[in-house]
Design a protein around this motif. Structure first.
Motif, mmCIF file in Angstrom:
data_model
loop_
_atom_site.group_PDB
_atom_site.id
_atom_site.type_symbol
_atom_site.label_atom_id
_atom_site.label_comp_id
_atom_site.label_asym_id
_atom_site.label_seq_id
_atom_site.Cartn_x
_atom_site.Cartn_y
_atom_site.Cartn_z
ATOM 1 N N LEU A 129 0.827 -1.204 0.000
ATOM 2 C CA LEU A 129 0.000 0.000 0.000
ATOM 3 C C LEU A 129 0.862 1.255 0.000
ATOM 4 C CD1 LEU A 129 -2.868 -0.806 2.456
ATOM 5 C CD2 LEU A 129 -3.030 -0.279 0.050
ATOM 6 N N GLY A 130 1.922 1.221 0.818
ATOM 7 C CA GLY A 130 2.822 2.376 0.858
ATOM 8 C C GLY A 130 3.412 2.638 -0.514
ATOM 9 N N ALA A 131 3.863 1.583 -1.168
ATOM 10 C CA ALA A 131 4.445 1.737 -2.500
ATOM 11 C C ALA A 131 3.403 2.281 -3.471
ATOM 12 C CB ALA A 131 4.958 0.375 -2.968
ATOM 13 N N TYR A 132 2.179 1.745 -3.401
ATOM 14 C CA TYR A 132 1.108 2.189 -4.305
ATOM 15 C C TYR A 132 0.814 3.671 -4.112
ATOM 16 C CZ TYR A 132 -3.767 2.852 -5.698
ATOM 17 O OH TYR A 132 -4.928 3.343 -6.216
ATOM 18 N N LEU A 133 0.720 4.082 -2.840
ATOM 19 C CA LEU A 133 0.370 5.490 -2.594
ATOM 20 C C LEU A 133 1.491 6.423 -3.043
ATOM 21 C CD1 LEU A 133 -1.495 5.339 0.821
ATOM 22 C CD2 LEU A 133 -2.425 5.832 -1.422
ATOM 23 N N ILE A 134 2.726 5.990 -2.814
ATOM 24 C CA ILE A 134 3.851 6.829 -3.251
ATOM 25 C C ILE A 134 3.844 6.957 -4.773
ATOM 26 C CG2 ILE A 134 6.355 6.896 -3.414
ATOM 27 C CD1 ILE A 134 6.423 5.732 -0.590
ATOM 28 N N LEU A 135 3.601 5.826 -5.442
ATOM 29 C CA LEU A 135 3.545 5.846 -6.893
ATOM 30 C C LEU A 135 2.435 6.765 -7.384
ATOM 31 C CD1 LEU A 135 4.678 2.409 -7.501
ATOM 32 C CD2 LEU A 135 4.293 3.752 -9.550
ATOM 33 N N LEU A 136 1.294 6.637 -6.747
ATOM 34 C CA LEU A 136 0.152 7.461 -7.130
ATOM 35 C C LEU A 136 0.485 8.936 -6.963
ATOM 36 C CD1 LEU A 136 -2.851 7.273 -7.961
ATOM 37 C CD2 LEU A 136 -3.422 7.399 -5.552
ATOM 38 N N PHE A 137 1.104 9.234 -5.841
ATOM 39 C CA PHE A 137 1.483 10.615 -5.549
ATOM 40 C C PHE A 137 2.411 11.141 -6.625
ATOM 41 C CE2 PHE A 137 1.774 14.070 -2.646
ATOM 42 C CZ PHE A 137 3.050 14.580 -2.789
ATOM 43 N N SER A 138 3.460 10.372 -6.893
ATOM 44 C CA SER A 138 4.427 10.818 -7.908
ATOM 45 C C SER A 138 3.751 10.987 -9.258
ATOM 46 C CB SER A 138 5.563 9.818 -8.038
ATOM 47 O OG SER A 138 5.851 9.239 -6.818
ATOM 48 N N PHE A 139 2.901 10.022 -9.618
ATOM 49 C CA PHE A 139 2.214 10.093 -10.906
ATOM 50 C C PHE A 139 1.376 11.355 -11.006
ATOM 51 C CE2 PHE A 139 0.093 8.721 -14.608
ATOM 52 C CZ PHE A 139 -1.274 8.926 -14.425
ATOM 53 N N LEU A 140 0.641 11.661 -9.930
ATOM 54 C CA LEU A 140 -0.235 12.831 -9.973
ATOM 55 C C LEU A 140 0.570 14.115 -10.036
ATOM 56 C CD1 LEU A 140 -3.000 11.683 -7.525
ATOM 57 C CD2 LEU A 140 -3.238 12.162 -9.953
ATOM 58 N N VAL A 141 1.649 14.164 -9.248
ATOM 59 C CA VAL A 141 2.470 15.374 -9.293
ATOM 60 C C VAL A 141 3.045 15.556 -10.695
ATOM 61 C CG1 VAL A 141 4.571 16.423 -8.425
ATOM 62 C CG2 VAL A 141 2.985 15.367 -6.854
ATOM 63 N N LEU A 142 3.518 14.449 -11.271
ATOM 64 C CA LEU A 142 4.093 14.510 -12.603
ATOM 65 C C LEU A 142 3.082 15.014 -13.624
ATOM 66 C CD1 LEU A 142 6.273 11.312 -12.916
ATOM 67 C CD2 LEU A 142 6.952 13.624 -13.470
ATOM 68 N N THR A 143 1.893 14.478 -13.580
ATOM 69 C CA THR A 143 0.934 14.837 -14.621
ATOM 70 C C THR A 143 0.337 16.220 -14.424
ATOM 71 O OG1 THR A 143 -0.722 13.643 -13.369
ATOM 72 C CG2 THR A 143 0.247 12.502 -15.241
ATOM 73 N N THR A 144 0.204 16.635 -13.174
ATOM 74 C CA THR A 144 -0.473 17.918 -13.022
ATOM 75 C C THR A 144 0.489 19.087 -12.832
ATOM 76 O OG1 THR A 144 -0.707 17.436 -10.687
ATOM 77 C CG2 THR A 144 -2.583 16.933 -12.110
ATOM 78 N N ARG A 145 1.646 18.819 -12.209
ATOM 79 C CA ARG A 145 2.495 19.975 -11.958
ATOM 80 C C ARG A 145 3.808 19.918 -12.731
ATOM 81 N NH1 ARG A 145 2.196 21.294 -5.582
ATOM 82 N NH2 ARG A 145 1.717 19.127 -5.186
ATOM 83 N N GLY A 146 4.170 18.740 -13.164
ATOM 84 C CA GLY A 146 5.410 18.669 -13.920
ATOM 85 C C GLY A 146 6.543 18.062 -13.108
ATOM 86 N N LEU A 147 7.565 17.634 -13.845
ATOM 87 C CA LEU A 147 8.658 16.905 -13.220
ATOM 88 C C LEU A 147 9.453 17.793 -12.260
ATOM 89 C CD1 LEU A 147 10.092 14.219 -13.190
ATOM 90 C CD2 LEU A 147 11.495 14.984 -15.070
ATOM 91 N N ASP A 148 9.604 19.055 -12.611
ATOM 92 C CA ASP A 148 10.403 19.946 -11.751
ATOM 93 C C ASP A 148 9.826 20.026 -10.355
ATOM 94 O OD1 ASP A 148 10.847 22.235 -14.493
ATOM 95 O OD2 ASP A 148 12.024 20.501 -13.812
ATOM 96 N N ASP A 149 8.525 20.104 -10.289
ATOM 97 C CA ASP A 149 7.887 20.184 -8.975
ATOM 98 C C ASP A 149 8.200 18.960 -8.135
ATOM 99 O OD1 ASP A 149 4.873 22.048 -9.696
ATOM 100 O OD2 ASP A 149 6.656 22.575 -8.526
ATOM 101 N N LEU A 150 8.205 17.808 -8.788
ATOM 102 C CA LEU A 150 8.454 16.572 -8.053
ATOM 103 C C LEU A 150 9.852 16.594 -7.463
ATOM 104 C CD1 LEU A 150 7.424 13.736 -7.330
ATOM 105 C CD2 LEU A 150 8.451 12.911 -9.421
ATOM 106 N N ILE A 151 10.813 17.040 -8.280
ATOM 107 C CA ILE A 151 12.191 17.047 -7.783
ATOM 108 C C ILE A 151 12.322 18.089 -6.686
ATOM 109 C CG2 ILE A 151 14.570 17.460 -8.440
ATOM 110 C CD1 ILE A 151 13.827 16.442 -11.218
#
Lengths: 215, 564
Positions: B528-550
């Motif tokens: 579950l932890g892995a899934y939520l982290i993945l989901l989080f990263s995916f959403l940040v990537l798609t909505t805010r862009g890679l720079d925001d994630l880094i």
């Protein structure tokens, strides 16, 4: 172990909502008010639906497919659509863009749905010693439901909030909205997988339509 | 919900108060909810727990909360935290005996008895298996009663649900994974309060008196004949000790004899010149303690007027031979008379009566037969029984094997015939004459339906004396029945001899849960932890862009510089 299991299933059921809120720009624009209002509208809608179901539906004697009853169930599901319309258009939201509005409304709607339908069984059932897969499946279903609700909200916003829609897409949008809305809202796993497939299609379609329509 | 909305818009303090009360109510409701249901719930019966003169016997614990196992030999299993479930059919008694005697650790033992079949198997041919099962149960019972077992032992009846659980547990064992907290499996739970000593176990003696016909001017006390049977039982599972043969058969015979003689005595013309005393005594398995106290309560005149007493013990499954047990030598005139009168009738019925003499040893507290208590007080008495040898302490006292189908109603009928005819011939002075007083198809015929109805009732009523309260339904039924057939009823309550003490908690409900291991839940948490982290990263990537994630993972250094 058992409270642990409850904790796990609760994370699975409600975690994605929190993650969605914090990961997308929704948290930056502080749209929690919108989500809360959408949740309240969902509550009202659910109440009205219950009352209608109780009043108009008859108990089927032999489990055969009664088209009249099914039609009635479909009509009552449209109350859902009406509620979503109300949440999207009639409520006063703060000055947030269309894009974020439908996401916030969809999120609030899905969260209220999860809490109402899944919290009580989870609390009562998952804490016992007995282990079943039921609550994990329920969590997965909550996830699919989130995507479904977001898509519905997207389609809704496309239908009612946008003034300049590309001509060809209009009938397709309405058709998809109709199909999604009339999906029987009985919770079953095969329904969930069906929903997942359809929803993925809709989501990608909705996103493409948003981008295409320009924001 | 509505309160919260109002609070948001512009509510006051009172609204907050109402919210608090609602929240408190919700918490209370939530706390009252029962934790989830079990896969299976089964009725179980606990092994008896008792002390004799302070020495403990039986199973000393009641609560059970361990994983289920199906055999003693599972590799790597920690038996001290496992409950072994085993059908009695497949039990290896020598191994079990060794295991118990050498005090090896075990979490608990659940023994599965063969499925409870309907009570009436009249006319059914008993298979060889039945006899084998009976022997196993007798041996098992004796083993468990005389051992001191520091873990809980329960009996349950086999049914579909528990057989399914057993098959599953066996399968799990066969794959080599013993049941532990980390591997899942089945968990057996019995929540029952800790067993407490029964404070004053009572025994209830019921006696009925049928007075004889006193002639005019007859001032002497009429002689009395006593018919006695003890009605209580003792067995490995007190909630299952119905003792149909030992001594339900004796009780039923006594009641039928009382009924017949009450018909004869109701009319003064047919009333005999003997008083009849019927005694239903308790405390039989404990060296006939109840009988002793009952006899001690007699006054001297009554005691002296008893000509002889017949005690009935286990007369329900004999074929051709019955035994009279005596403590006075058989040459004694009274004994001879009783034996002859019984033998005469026996000859008519085509069965034989043997006589067995066992001397009483006054210094030995063990009382093997009921008549010995009479003999100790110098009253002539005999015991009529199908058992040819004297039983040991707590042996043949009705137990797991002694159920309704181990009885032969024809044997009870024959015994009643035997005793009633010989008594009547003695009372009315028709010894040696060839008449049948209780002939079939007469108004004094022995009623087979009465016999079978009472046998059915007694076979459904466990009667271990310390767990029978003074107002127990079976005692009330016996009292009412005897008072219907006799003129005067008298009930005596006593406590059992201090040497025996008993502990309660005899029946409980076993909950069987199918549990997942801790490892499974941990894995689920990681996933579950892995899934939520993945989901989080995916959403940040798609909505805010890679720079925001880094940027999320990089602490902005400028602020620290500013503070410095």
């Amino acid at each position: 172990m058992t409270v642990f299991h409850f904790f796990n299933c609760a994370i699975l059921t409600f975690g994605p909502h929190a993650v969605y809120y914090s990961a997308t720009p929704l948290s930056e624009y502080d749209t929690i008010g919108t989500s809360a209002k959408a949740a309240a509208v969902y509550l009202g809608t659910a109440l009205v639906k219950l009352v209608c179901l109780a009043t108009f539906l008859k108990e089927s004697e032999n489990g055969n497919f009664d088209p009249y009853q099914e039609l009635l169930k479909v009509l009552i599901n449209f109350i859902d659509v009406a509620g979503l319309y109300f949440a999207l258009t009639q409520l006063t939201h703060r000055n947030i863009s269309q894009n974020h509005k439908f996401q916030a409304v969809g999120l609030g709607w899905a969260f209220a749905d999860s809490v109402l339908h899944r919290l009580a069984p989870l609390w009562v059932g998952a804490r016992g010693l007995e282990f079943t897969w039921e609550y994990v499946f329920q969590g997965l279903e909550a996830n699919a439901n989130l995507v479904l609700n977001l898509s519905l909200a997207a389609l809704g916003s496309l239908m009612w909030l946008r003034k300049n829609k590309p001509r060809i897409l209009i009938p397709i949008i309405y058709a998809c909205a109709g199909v999604l809305a009339t999906m029987p809202s009985i919770t079953r796993l095969h329904t969930t997988s069906y929903v997942l497939i359809l929803v993925l299609f809709e989501k990608s379609f909705g996103m493409a339509a948003c981008k295409g329509g320009g924001l | 919900m509505a309160g919260r909305r109002r609070g948001r818009i512009g509510g006051g303090v009172e609204v907050l108060d109402s919210i608090y009360s609602v929240v408190a109510l919700v918490f209370i409701l939530v706390a009252c909810v029962e934790l989830g249901d079990a896969a299976t719930a089964v009725d179980v019966y606990r092994l008896i727990q008792y002390d004799i003169a302070g020495v403990p016997y039986g199973s000393r614990l009641a609560g059970l909360n361990h994983h289920a196992g199906a055999s003693f030999f599972a590799p790597g299993a920690d038996l001290s935290r496992t409950v072994v479930m085993m059908p009695v059919r497949e039990l290896n008694l020598t191994f079990l005996r060794e295991y118990i005697i050498s005090n090896q650790p075990l979490g608990g033992l659940l023994l599965l008895l063969p499925e409870k079949v309907g009570n009436r198997i009249v006319g059914k041919i008993k298979s060889k298996d039945d006899g084998l099962m009976r022997n196993i149960l007798v041996e098992l019972e004796q083993l468990l009663i005389h051992a001191n077992i520091p873990y809980p032992v329960y009996f349950a009846f086999e049914d579909d649900k528990i057989n399914a659980v057993l098959a599953d547990v066996r399968r799990n064992d066969a794959t080599g994974q013993p049941p532990m907290a980390t591997t899942g499996g089945y968990k057996l739970l019995v929540s029952i309060p800790e067993p407490k000593r029964v404070s004053s176990p009572t025994i209830t003696n019921i006696q009925g008196w049928l007075p004889g016909l006193k002639g005019d001017g007859d001032t002497n006390q009429l002689p009395t004949i006593a018919v006695v049977a003890s009605y209580d039982t003792f067995g490995a599972a007190p909630a299952l000790s119905v003792g149909s043969d030992s001594n339900g058969s004796g009780v039923v015979a006594l009641l039928e004899i009382a009924r017949l003689f009450s018909r004869l005595y109701s009319n003064p013309k047919t009333r005999g010149r003997y008083n009849l005393l019927f005694g239903l005594t308790s405390g039989g398995p404990y060296n006939y303690d109840g009988t002793l106290k009952w006899l001690r309560s007699f006054d001297q005149r009554l005691r002296e007027s008893i000509e002889y007493a017949i005690c009935l013990n286990s007369i329900g499954s004999w074929k051709n031979e019955l035994w009279i047990h005596v403590s006075k030598p058989p040459e004694n005139a009274y004994i001879k008379q009783v034996h002859e009168s019984l033998s005469d009738v026996a000859n008519e019925l085509g069965v034989t009566i043997g006589i067995k003499h066992k001397k009483i040893n006054i210094s030995n507290p063990r009382v093997a037969w009921e008549h010995e208590q009479f003999s100790r007080l110098r009253i002539t008495a005999v015991t009529l029984s199908e058992l040819s040898a004297a039983p040991e302490l707590l042996e043949s006292t009705g137990g797991l094997h002694d159920t309704r189908d181990s009885l032969d109603e024809a044997a009870v009928y024959r015994t009643i015939r035997l005793v009633a005819e010989s008594l009547a011939k003695h009372i009315y002075g028709h010894q040696g004459r060839n008449i049948q007083i209780f002939a079939d198809n007469s108004s004094l015929a022995i009623n087979p339906f009465y016999i079978s109805a009472w046998l059915d009732l007694l076979s459904r009523a466990p009667r271990v004396a310390p767990f029978l309260s003074k107002t127990d339904p079976i005692i009330s039924s016996l009292k009412k029945e005897l008072s219907d057939h006799t003129v005067e009823l008298h009930v005596q309550h006593e406590t059992i001899d201090g040497m025996f003490s008993f502990y309660d908690s005899t029946r409980a409900t076993l909950n069987v849960y199918q549990v997942a291991s801790v490892a499974f839940d941990l894995l689920l948490l990681l996933a579950l932890g892995a899934y939520l982290i993945l989901l989080f990263s995916f959403l940040v990537l798609t909505t805010r862009g890679l720079d925001d994630l880094i940027n999320l993972f990089r602490r902005p250094p400028s602020r620290k510089v500013k503070a410095a």
